[in-house]
Design an enzyme around this catalytic site. Structure first.
Site, PDB file in Angstrom:
ATOM      1  NE  ARG A  46      -2.923   0.440   3.319  1.00 53.92           N
ATOM      2  CZ  ARG A  46      -2.193   0.525   4.443  1.00 53.92           C
ATOM      3  NH1 ARG A  46      -1.371   1.539   4.636  1.00 53.92           N
ATOM      4  NH2 ARG A  46      -2.276  -0.398   5.365  1.00 53.92           N
ATOM      5  CE1 TYR A  98     -16.916  11.175 -15.343  1.00 52.93           C
ATOM      6  CE2 TYR A  98     -16.428  11.208 -13.013  1.00 52.93           C
ATOM      7  CZ  TYR A  98     -16.805  10.527 -14.146  1.00 52.93           C
ATOM      8  OH  TYR A  98     -17.069   9.184 -14.055  1.00 52.93           O
ATOM      9  CG  ASP A 170     -10.097  16.081 -14.510  1.00 59.70           C
ATOM     10  OD1 ASP A 170      -9.434  15.511 -15.403  1.00 59.70           O
ATOM     11  OD2 ASP A 170     -11.082  15.549 -13.957  1.00 59.70           O
ATOM     12  CE  LYS A 195     -12.942   7.977 -17.996  1.00 60.81           C
ATOM     13  NZ  LYS A 195     -13.254   9.210 -17.302  1.00 60.81           N
TER      14      LYS A 195
HETATM   15  C1  LIG Z   1     -13.749   9.637 -15.985  1.00 60.40           C
HETATM   16  C2  LIG Z   1     -13.378  10.953 -15.455  1.00 60.40           C
HETATM   17  C3  LIG Z   1     -13.104  11.145 -14.089  1.00 60.40           C
HETATM   18  C4  LIG Z   1     -13.274  10.043 -13.070  1.00 60.40           C
HETATM   19  O1  LIG Z   1     -12.360   9.018 -13.254  1.00 60.40           O
HETATM   20  P1  LIG Z   1     -12.649   7.488 -12.841  1.00 60.40           P
HETATM   21  O2  LIG Z   1     -11.400   6.809 -13.284  1.00 60.40           O
HETATM   22  O3  LIG Z   1     -13.874   7.059 -13.580  1.00 60.40           O
HETATM   23  O4  LIG Z   1     -12.848   7.456 -11.370  1.00 60.40           O
HETATM   24  C5  LIG Z   1     -12.697  12.402 -13.677  1.00 60.40           C
HETATM   25  N1  LIG Z   1     -12.589  13.436 -14.539  1.00 60.40           N
HETATM   26  C6  LIG Z   1     -12.854  13.280 -15.859  1.00 60.40           C
HETATM   27  C7  LIG Z   1     -12.710  14.454 -16.761  1.00 60.40           C
HETATM   28  C8  LIG Z   1     -13.255  12.048 -16.354  1.00 60.40           C
HETATM   29  O5  LIG Z   1     -13.531  11.917 -17.660  1.00 60.40           O
END
Ligand SMILES: *Cc1c(COP(=O)(O)O)cnc(C)c1O
Length: 379
Positions: A46, A98, A170, A195
């Site tokens: 961890r 998001y 982000d 992504k």
């Molecule tokens: C998918 C997404 C998230 C969240 O990520 P997870 O891996 O699904 O927890 C946060 N910000 C954006 C812009 C996203 O597309």
């Protein structure tokens, strides 16, 4: 070193023991210690794991930051960052966020006594007026989801710095190949590695990168204390995805630009959102702060839900699914999928209409993707 080279080599030197060219997957929870208080840098997985560490070094290098941290999901990364705040603190966030981040802020973080104000991202000065004496964090996405608006990161970084506030960006939609917010003055970059970084729709993961040593020390402590870490196997898959990030992003963008041009001219399309088109409201800003425009397109069809329903039913290559950033093309209906948790009035206020469709353009051949959309749009 250039981006493409870093993606393949940073944090990924051959294994000193065997010469293995690829970082091994260290499936171990614990590590033998040489004597009490003596170990080789690893005590418990961890806290630290060599596969995850390799990924963290690679992530930092790609964002041109000093420190990287990997998490079990994008929202795990977000939760860990938000743990920096204390009861009474305040967040200013862009209003095109998001859906899961919005849910976390409103349904979880609010219960900790940390409140959030949402600002219309079309007006950067509104961020300034939303700042209170207890504001500790500004949180934005750019390009935004699903309307692909662009926020001026450098201008916002100035506002944040003047007020001694941490700016978090982000960077999931652009990926570090097209945009590096730390270079523009942001303090923390967050990613859903689910992504583009993972890139193959086969894992859920998250990441944080910063060059601020004090912030890193706190986040590293929280990563271990909260424990929302990725498995060694998932870390390895993201590391593998990262190696081809540059070539994938170039193909995503090439296809997206051609499709955006095709859709903009199509009689069944009412409006198209793609920052790479000169008709996009912030095209110039996008050109300034990004080195490319990415693979996401949103469009409004002529008509309403009925037309969208038939369009979504007719595409064969564009699969109807949540998520984005994988090699395969996906189609999403924000009003009922990614943004289904927003109340209708909130959703419409944010410009997410009933005829809006979001496309994650994959790296299939452009002519096949175009034919798929052409067929789905035909009456
Ligand atoms: C998918 C997404 C998230 C969240 O990520 P997870 O891996 O699904 O927890 C946060 N910000 C954006 C812009 C996203 O597309």
């Amino acid at each position: 070193m250039e981006f493409e080279t870093k993606a393949i080599h940073e944090g990924q030197a051959p294994d000193p023991q065997t010469g293995a060219v690829i970082v091994p997957i260290y499936l171990t929870s614990t590590y033998e210690q040489q004597a009490i208080g003596q170990h080789k840098g690893y005590e418990y997985s961890r806290t630290g794991n060599p596969t995850r560490n390799a990924l963290e070094e690679a992530l930092a290098a790609l964002e041109n930051g000093k420190f990287g941290l990997a998490f079990a999901s994008g929202l795990a990364a977000t939760t860990t960052i938000l743990s920096l705040l204390k009861t009474g603190d305040h967040i200013v966030a862009g209003d095109d966020l998001y859906g899961g981040t919005y849910r976390l802020l409103e349904k979880v973080v609010k219960n900790w006594g940390v409140t959030t104000s949402y600002v219309d991202i079309d007006h950067i000065t509104d961020f300034k007026t939303a700042i209170r004496p207890n504001t500790k964090l500004i949180w934005i996405e750019t390009p935004t989801n699903p309307l692909l608006k662009i926020i001026d990161i450098a201008a916002l970084a100035n506002i944040a710095r003047q007020n001694n506030i941490i700016l978090v960006v982000d960077n999931t939609f652009a990926s570090p190949y097209f945009q590096r917010p730390l270079e523009l003055g942001a303090d923390i970059v967050v990613h859903s590695t689910t992504k583009y970084l993972g890139g193959h729709s086969d894992i859920i993961g998250g990441a944080v990168v910063t060059s601020n040593e004090a912030i890193y020390a706190q986040l590293k402590f929280y990563q271990n204390a909260i424990g929302a870490i990725p498995s060694p196997f998932d870390s390895w898959l993201v590391l593998r995805g990262i190696k081809t990030l540059a070539v994938r992003m170039r193909e995503h963008e090439k296809n997206a630009l051609l499709l955006a041009e095709f859709l903009a001219e199509h009689p069944q399309v009412e409006h198209i959102y793609y920052p790479g088109l000169p008709s996009h409201e912030q095209h110039q800003l996008a050109q300034q702060q990004m080195s490319g425009f990415g693979g996401m397109i949103s469009l409004e069809l002529k008509g309403g839900f009925g037309e969208v329903e038939s369009f979504a039913a007719k595409t064969k290559l564009f699969l109807l699914a949540e998520s984005l950033g994988g090699v395969e093309s996906l189609l999403c209906y924000p009003a009922k999928m990614t943004h289904g948790s927003l109340p209708e009035t909130e959703r419409l206020k944010r410009g997410i209409k009933d005829n809006l469709v979001r496309l994650s353009v994959g790296i299939e051949h452009f002519s096949d993707l175009q034919a798929d959309l052409e067929n789905a749009l035909s009456k």
